[in-house]
Design an enzyme around this catalytic site. Sequence first.
Site, PDB file in Angstrom:
ATOM      1  N   GLU A  69       0.866  -1.216   0.000  1.00  0.00           N
ATOM      2  CA  GLU A  69       0.000   0.000   0.000  1.00  0.00           C
ATOM      3  C   GLU A  69       0.887   1.246   0.000  1.00  0.00           C
ATOM      4  O   GLU A  69       1.757   1.393   0.862  1.00  0.00           O
ATOM      5  CB  GLU A  69      -0.888   0.009   1.264  1.00  0.00           C
ATOM      6  CG  GLU A  69      -1.855   1.161   1.284  1.00  0.00           C
ATOM      7  CD  GLU A  69      -2.580   1.267   2.642  1.00  0.00           C
ATOM      8  OE1 GLU A  69      -3.366   2.160   2.811  1.00  0.00           O
ATOM      9  OE2 GLU A  69      -2.311   0.406   3.524  1.00  0.00           O
ATOM     10  N   ASP A  77       1.990   1.243   5.342  1.00  0.00           N
ATOM     11  CA  ASP A  77       2.647  -0.068   5.200  1.00  0.00           C
ATOM     12  C   ASP A  77       4.036   0.180   4.603  1.00  0.00           C
ATOM     13  O   ASP A  77       4.183   1.073   3.759  1.00  0.00           O
ATOM     14  CB  ASP A  77       1.864  -0.973   4.245  1.00  0.00           C
ATOM     15  CG  ASP A  77       0.493  -1.347   4.817  1.00  0.00           C
ATOM     16  OD1 ASP A  77       0.246  -1.077   6.009  1.00  0.00           O
ATOM     17  OD2 ASP A  77      -0.291  -1.939   4.048  1.00  0.00           O
ATOM     18  N   ASP A 142      30.672 -11.727  -3.895  1.00  0.00           N
ATOM     19  CA  ASP A 142      32.042 -11.601  -3.372  1.00  0.00           C
ATOM     20  C   ASP A 142      32.458 -10.142  -3.348  1.00  0.00           C
ATOM     21  O   ASP A 142      32.256  -9.405  -4.308  1.00  0.00           O
ATOM     22  CB  ASP A 142      32.997 -12.396  -4.264  1.00  0.00           C
ATOM     23  CG  ASP A 142      34.424 -12.209  -3.814  1.00  0.00           C
ATOM     24  OD1 ASP A 142      34.670 -12.290  -2.594  1.00  0.00           O
ATOM     25  OD2 ASP A 142      35.290 -11.964  -4.682  1.00  0.00           O
ATOM     26  N   GLU A 145      37.855  -6.817  -2.222  1.00  0.00           N
ATOM     27  CA  GLU A 145      38.514  -5.980  -1.220  1.00  0.00           C
ATOM     28  C   GLU A 145      39.603  -5.118  -1.847  1.00  0.00           C
ATOM     29  O   GLU A 145      39.898  -4.019  -1.390  1.00  0.00           O
ATOM     30  CB  GLU A 145      39.148  -6.847  -0.128  1.00  0.00           C
ATOM     31  CG  GLU A 145      38.166  -7.574   0.759  1.00  0.00           C
ATOM     32  CD  GLU A 145      37.765  -8.924   0.209  1.00  0.00           C
ATOM     33  OE1 GLU A 145      38.068  -9.217  -0.961  1.00  0.00           O
ATOM     34  OE2 GLU A 145      37.121  -9.700   0.947  1.00  0.00           O
ATOM     35  N   ASN A 165      42.363 -10.381  -5.224  1.00  0.00           N
ATOM     36  CA  ASN A 165      41.063 -10.709  -4.652  1.00  0.00           C
ATOM     37  C   ASN A 165      40.830 -12.207  -4.764  1.00  0.00           C
ATOM     38  O   ASN A 165      41.192 -12.843  -5.747  1.00  0.00           O
ATOM     39  CB  ASN A 165      39.976  -9.945  -5.420  1.00  0.00           C
ATOM     40  CG  ASN A 165      38.622 -10.184  -4.788  1.00  0.00           C
ATOM     41  OD1 ASN A 165      38.504 -10.132  -3.559  1.00  0.00           O
ATOM     42  ND2 ASN A 165      37.633 -10.468  -5.605  1.00  0.00           N
ATOM     43  N   ASP A 244      84.066  -1.301  16.809  1.00  0.00           N
ATOM     44  CA  ASP A 244      85.307  -1.393  17.599  1.00  0.00           C
ATOM     45  C   ASP A 244      84.949  -1.599  19.057  1.00  0.00           C
ATOM     46  O   ASP A 244      84.256  -0.788  19.654  1.00  0.00           O
ATOM     47  CB  ASP A 244      86.140  -0.130  17.425  1.00  0.00           C
ATOM     48  CG  ASP A 244      86.772  -0.113  16.041  1.00  0.00           C
ATOM     49  OD1 ASP A 244      87.108  -1.218  15.551  1.00  0.00           O
ATOM     50  OD2 ASP A 244      86.893   0.969  15.440  1.00  0.00           O
ATOM     51  N   ASP A 291      71.223  -4.684  10.754  1.00  0.00           N
ATOM     52  CA  ASP A 291      70.086  -4.249  11.583  1.00  0.00           C
ATOM     53  C   ASP A 291      69.555  -2.919  11.052  1.00  0.00           C
ATOM     54  O   ASP A 291      69.876  -2.522   9.937  1.00  0.00           O
ATOM     55  CB  ASP A 291      70.489  -4.223  13.066  1.00  0.00           C
ATOM     56  CG  ASP A 291      71.522  -3.159  13.356  1.00  0.00           C
ATOM     57  OD1 ASP A 291      71.935  -2.460  12.398  1.00  0.00           O
ATOM     58  OD2 ASP A 291      71.934  -3.040  14.531  1.00  0.00           O
ATOM     59  N   HIS A 496      96.040-128.209  -9.180  1.00  0.00           N
ATOM     60  CA  HIS A 496      95.608-129.518  -8.714  1.00  0.00           C
ATOM     61  C   HIS A 496      95.070-129.555  -7.293  1.00  0.00           C
ATOM     62  O   HIS A 496      94.424-130.521  -6.927  1.00  0.00           O
ATOM     63  CB  HIS A 496      96.726-130.572  -8.910  1.00  0.00           C
ATOM     64  CG  HIS A 496      97.900-130.440  -7.999  1.00  0.00           C
ATOM     65  ND1 HIS A 496      99.128-129.969  -8.449  1.00  0.00           N
ATOM     66  CD2 HIS A 496      98.069-130.736  -6.692  1.00  0.00           C
ATOM     67  CE1 HIS A 496      99.976-129.990  -7.432  1.00  0.00           C
ATOM     68  NE2 HIS A 496      99.343-130.447  -6.357  1.00  0.00           N
ATOM     69  N   ASP A 549      98.467-127.788 -15.227  1.00  0.00           N
ATOM     70  CA  ASP A 549      98.347-127.660 -13.765  1.00  0.00           C
ATOM     71  C   ASP A 549      98.809-126.262 -13.337  1.00  0.00           C
ATOM     72  O   ASP A 549      99.908-126.065 -12.837  1.00  0.00           O
ATOM     73  CB  ASP A 549      99.185-128.769 -13.102  1.00  0.00           C
ATOM     74  CG  ASP A 549      98.918-128.853 -11.598  1.00  0.00           C
ATOM     75  OD1 ASP A 549      97.918-128.225 -11.148  1.00  0.00           O
ATOM     76  OD2 ASP A 549      99.685-129.531 -10.906  1.00  0.00           O
ATOM     77  N   SER A 655     104.346-128.629  -3.031  1.00  0.00           N
ATOM     78  CA  SER A 655     103.562-128.643  -4.250  1.00  0.00           C
ATOM     79  C   SER A 655     102.944-127.278  -4.503  1.00  0.00           C
ATOM     80  O   SER A 655     102.507-126.600  -3.570  1.00  0.00           O
ATOM     81  CB  SER A 655     102.467-129.704  -4.106  1.00  0.00           C
ATOM     82  OG  SER A 655     101.878-129.904  -5.348  1.00  0.00           O
TER      83      SER A 655
HETATM   84  C1  4AZ Z   1     103.417-133.907  -3.606  1.00  0.00           C
HETATM   85  O1  4AZ Z   1     102.971-134.980  -3.161  1.00  0.00           O
HETATM   86  C2  4AZ Z   1     104.661-134.016  -4.355  1.00  0.00           C
HETATM   87  N1  4AZ Z   1     109.333-134.834  -5.813  1.00  0.00           N
HETATM   88  C3  4AZ Z   1     105.300-132.894  -4.714  1.00  0.00           C
HETATM   89  C4  4AZ Z   1     106.467-132.954  -5.403  1.00  0.00           C
HETATM   90  C5  4AZ Z   1     107.020-134.142  -5.752  1.00  0.00           C
HETATM   91  C6  4AZ Z   1     106.437-135.276  -5.416  1.00  0.00           C
HETATM   92  C7  4AZ Z   1     105.223-135.217  -4.699  1.00  0.00           C
HETATM   93  C8  4AZ Z   1     108.309-134.185  -6.537  1.00  0.00           C
HETATM   94  O2  4AZ Z   1     102.875-132.801  -3.380  1.00  0.00           O
END
Ligand code: 4AZ
Length: 705
Positions: A69, A77, A142, A145, A165, A244, A291, A496, A549, A655
Amino acid sequence: MERTFCIIWFLYVSVCESLLFPDSKPVMHGEVLSPEYPQPYPPNLQKRWDLSVPNGYQIRLAFSHMDIEASAGCYYDSLTVLYNEKVLAKFCGQENSADGHHPGNQPILSPGNRLTLLFQTDSNNPEKHQNVGFSAQYQAIDIDECSAPEPRDGSDSLCAQICLNTLGSYICSCHHGYELRSDQRTCALSCTGGIFDEPQGHLSSPGYPNSPPHALSCQYVISVDSGFTVTLNFSDNFHVESVDTQQGPNCLYHWLQVTVPHREPIKLCGAKSPGVIETNSNTVRLDYHTDDEGLSNGWSLDYSTQRVNCPPPSKVAQGRVTPMLAEYFYRDYIFVRCDQGYKLMMDGHEIKSFSAMCQNNGQWHLPLPECHIIDCGEPEPLLNGGLTFLSGFQNQYRSVFQYHCNEPFYSLLGGVNVSFTCEADRKWRSHNDVVVSPTCLPVCGKPIKHVSGIQRIIGGSDAPDNTIPWQVMLNVNQNRGGGMVIADRWVMTAAHNLIDKNSKVATEAIQIYMGHNNVDTILQTPLYAASVHTHPGYNNPNNVDYNNDIALIKLQDPVTFNASIMPICLPPEGAAYETGIMGLVSGFGITKLGEQRFALTNKLKYVLVPLVAEEECAKSAVSWKQESANIPDLTNNMFCAGMREGTKDSCQGDSRGPYALYDHQRYWAAGIVSWGVGCGKKGAYGVYTRVANYLDWINKTMQEN
Ligand code: 4AZ
């Protein structure tokens, strides 16, 4: 904008605003409507709005509609806008009418971050006035300033040099060459020169050579690579105020301080240039202080850098240090090599190579090694031999030794005595590069003492010690027999007694004795058989076929030869069995003790019996056969030895023992005592296996087993 007690804006926003608006975000915009808008507002109102936005912002208030008003001076007002209880404006009326006082399109800007609206209505008849009130929007703006005018009262401006700013605030900054003081507003001449890291450079005090502003506190740091040292060279024009005192000139108020790590700082002042300062460090700090009073024109300097020096390495005995230089600098390397025959040693350990680097502290990173003479280690021992050093010792480089065999029982294979030298590759080498050790071969058939005189087994003599060192005494199933040593693992004997009912006797049934002439003594050291090898052609089931032998017994362990045990030589190629030649028969067999009595001997006996012509032997065999049907046949693999008149012979117990012939100063195994008709009987000879016929079989058997 006002500075608040909250020094830091961040803190201000977070602390101060959280106090103003607990639990809520700062209000940045909003709307204000009159009560019951867009319906007409009621009478008798007194409504107040307190608007606020964060510090550093203003409030911009714009009306989108106003219908209050209208009255002169907005007497009835009104909407009043206040800042800090101070009236900024009072509105009424409508924006398109000339009555009242309304803001139109012009927004209102608050001087600060707050604004108050006060809406007042009177008690006039509401039907007459159908005014709807107002609607307004506001937002935070803002504050720049920095654009605020310079204060007229001569007080300090916001920023001494540059104002920037920011949203809700501002910050100060300084021109190049200046730096912001701790008050965050004013600027001071900048003299913190940062870090000088180039190998050379120039520094001077602010404004040099003119006198600088007062109250300086400047810092300069020279920091170059470690391994370099900095030298300062001050120009002649040096002037820093000194006072000094009673104690003399003193850098009391103005000074230039030179600081090197781990050393006392030096304060410089006065009018005399310090000249050259060698810092021996790669970092130096210069603090220039003045200083508010006094006068110092300042200083200037050039700095340079030098690589750190390491001390020249000392000499290494029996070695060489490379490279040899006049000076050694940081990051230089040295190497050490030892002379030929020497090895690099460090901390008691051998090292393959050595290098050391000059460190940034002027020290070599490793101490020098030593060169020690190399050694080739213990030479391979020689079985049945030894070695003698001809020069040097402890197996060191260039030592020379020679192998020798345990003479006279062994001799060096090839007979040439080579010498071995410890070479630089730590190997023993002979001049013709033999790396393998030589071999000691047993000497055969050469006893250190010889039998002599009249001998008898049956009619023989006691064999003196060491005269028949190949003699073996065998016990096979308790039957005494003989044999002969032919190699360190082999005994030769007859077949033998080693075949019983067509099968070979077990090795366990055999005891082998050697090395003594006395039965009691010899029995104390039995040796054992590893295997028995009878000749494949020996087949004598009825004791009437003594052909072939011959047998070989392999010992479980090799024997070492000495004066009492020595092999007899095998028959030489093309060995001759000459009629009449005297052969040495030996054994522990029975001897004739009286006319009738026979007994096994306790002492090794020997007898020399001549080799009998084949025809003579064959003749006697015919006569034997006439006497007895069970007389074996004579074959070419046998020969006879003995006296026509008897008396000297081998007998039971002898032998399988040796019949040795002496030739070229060696005894060789010509026969093995095999069989005979009686012992020492007239016209009956001893029969022996003709060993020379079996040379191939013997060598093959020894090689293959
Ligand atoms: C044994 O009886 C044997 N003289 C070895 C050698 C001879 C005989 C006999 C030879 O073993």
